[in-house]
Design an enzyme around this catalytic site. Sequence first.
Site, PDB file in Angstrom:
ATOM      1  N   SER A 100       0.930  -1.253   0.015  1.00 53.42           N
ATOM      2  CA  SER A 100       0.112   0.053  -0.027  1.00 53.42           C
ATOM      3  C   SER A 100       0.919   1.403   0.023  1.00 53.42           C
ATOM      4  O   SER A 100       1.931   1.479   0.357  1.00 53.42           O
ATOM      5  CB  SER A 100      -0.862   0.018   1.183  1.00 53.42           C
ATOM      6  OG  SER A 100      -0.258  -0.278   2.444  1.00 53.42           O
ATOM      7  N   GLU A 149       1.154   5.426   0.880  1.00 51.29           N
ATOM      8  CA  GLU A 149       0.490   6.622   1.552  1.00 51.29           C
ATOM      9  C   GLU A 149       0.949   7.860   0.910  1.00 51.29           C
ATOM     10  O   GLU A 149       1.756   8.030   0.416  1.00 51.29           O
ATOM     11  CB  GLU A 149       0.844   6.313   3.025  1.00 51.29           C
ATOM     12  CG  GLU A 149       0.219   7.519   4.039  1.00 51.29           C
ATOM     13  CD  GLU A 149       0.708   7.376   5.684  1.00 51.29           C
ATOM     14  OE1 GLU A 149       0.611   6.250   5.952  1.00 51.29           O
ATOM     15  OE2 GLU A 149       1.430   8.309   6.168  1.00 51.29           O
ATOM     16  N   ASP A 203      -2.125  13.193  16.927  1.00 54.10           N
ATOM     17  CA  ASP A 203      -1.310  14.068  17.853  1.00 54.10           C
ATOM     18  C   ASP A 203      -1.973  15.342  17.831  1.00 54.10           C
ATOM     19  O   ASP A 203      -2.280  16.015  16.817  1.00 54.10           O
ATOM     20  CB  ASP A 203      -0.069  14.191  17.707  1.00 54.10           C
ATOM     21  CG  ASP A 203       0.744  12.867  17.714  1.00 54.10           C
ATOM     22  OD1 ASP A 203       0.818  12.603  18.750  1.00 54.10           O
ATOM     23  OD2 ASP A 203       1.346  12.352  16.868  1.00 54.10           O
ATOM     24  N   PHE A 257      11.605  14.093  11.203  1.00 59.44           N
ATOM     25  CA  PHE A 257      10.622  13.615  11.293  1.00 59.44           C
ATOM     26  C   PHE A 257      10.899  12.340  12.498  1.00 59.44           C
ATOM     27  O   PHE A 257       9.989  11.820  13.191  1.00 59.44           O
ATOM     28  CB  PHE A 257      10.360  12.754   9.971  1.00 59.44           C
ATOM     29  CG  PHE A 257       9.458  13.498   9.118  1.00 59.44           C
ATOM     30  CD1 PHE A 257       9.028  14.598   9.457  1.00 59.44           C
ATOM     31  CD2 PHE A 257       8.805  12.702   8.051  1.00 59.44           C
ATOM     32  CE1 PHE A 257       7.893  15.430   8.510  1.00 59.44           C
ATOM     33  CE2 PHE A 257       7.874  13.276   7.194  1.00 59.44           C
ATOM     34  CZ  PHE A 257       7.468  14.572   7.487  1.00 59.44           C
ATOM     35  N   HIS A 284       4.070  -0.915   3.584  1.00 61.37           N
ATOM     36  CA  HIS A 284       3.210   0.327   3.340  1.00 61.37           C
ATOM     37  C   HIS A 284       4.173   1.209   3.042  1.00 61.37           C
ATOM     38  O   HIS A 284       5.033   1.628   3.941  1.00 61.37           O
ATOM     39  CB  HIS A 284       2.303   0.513   4.658  1.00 61.37           C
ATOM     40  CG  HIS A 284       1.601   1.785   4.539  1.00 61.37           C
ATOM     41  ND1 HIS A 284       0.289   1.778   4.265  1.00 61.37           N
ATOM     42  CD2 HIS A 284       1.865   2.981   5.240  1.00 61.37           C
ATOM     43  CE1 HIS A 284      -0.125   2.957   4.159  1.00 61.37           C
ATOM     44  NE2 HIS A 284       0.855   3.859   5.091  1.00 61.37           N
TER      45      HIS A 284
END
Length: 276
Positions: free
Chosen positions: A7, A9, A100, A207, A257
């Site tokens: 998959s 994103e 968040d 990140f 993913h």
Amino acid sequence: MADHNFSIEFFPPKTAEGAEKLRVTRAKLSELHPKYFSVTFGAGGTTQQGTLDTVLEILAAGEDAAPHLSCVGGTRESIRGILQQYKSHGIKRLVALRGDLPSGYGAAGEFRYANELVEFIRAETGDWFHIEVAAYPEVHPQAKSPQADFDAFVRKVNAGANAAITQYFYNADAYFQFVDAAQKAGVTVPIVAGIMPIINTTQLMRFSDMCGAEIPRWVRLKLSSFGDDSASIKAFGLDVVTALCERLLAGGAPGLHFYSMNQVAATTAIWQRLVK
Ligand code: FAD
């Protein structure tokens, strides 16, 4: 490869230009035949419309798509409304998260943790949605302890998740250990490995600090040594991430993913090496 869950994103574009770019990106990435595309959701509902619009475009293009849904800052009523909206559009997949809150955002809302959201989705919509939840092989940064985090993961799965997607990581052993522990705890749903292609050193470091992903020392030092040499960063990143994916798949990972960052090249390059 065809047996695995692959998959990809996206995050919802903020401008018309971004939306047009994403259309092109999605068309190119569709050629890799992922099982579905997922689209992130800003906590507190900040990107709610963008998430839905992007998902509807993907579905209209004949691909499967899953909106992410984060519950922090939401109320039962607001989440119920979103679920009904998704259902009315025929959306069948969801990635269910706590999320968040952006700093400065006031109320925490009526849901504290993702397991409460999964329970709520099941109570409201039965088996309509295929639900994915997040997993943290390197431990969620706010967890009280690794064991408490793991217990929270199992609770979330037992609340009715069909599958899990991990936070990205570069230490394959953390993933294998996590999956092993999950199986011992009775978790039978697939735990798909989240993969972050390495495109930009500064962004990756930022990140990773925020989400608690460890960049191994040798990878960090090599990336830093390339400075602004983007071609070297990407070439090295491609080698490192492809080797990680190969190891994960060889070790039994049920799928990958890709956190595409709305970019075509890095995900495609890894994918093409994997199918060779
Ligand atoms: P939870 O599973 O609720 O866990 C959050 C924290 O609470 C953990 O530290 C856990 O140990 C702890 N905890 C859980 N239950 C309890 C309990 N009962 N008592 C005490 N502590 C508990 N964020 C977005 O805003 N939008 C997105 O679209 C998005 N997509 C994501 C997709 C993936 C695949 C992943 C891995 C993350 C994504 N995130 C997204 C980030 C995610 O929202 C954050 O990591 C968030 O901090 C945690 O969400 P969660 O669903 O994992 O929370």
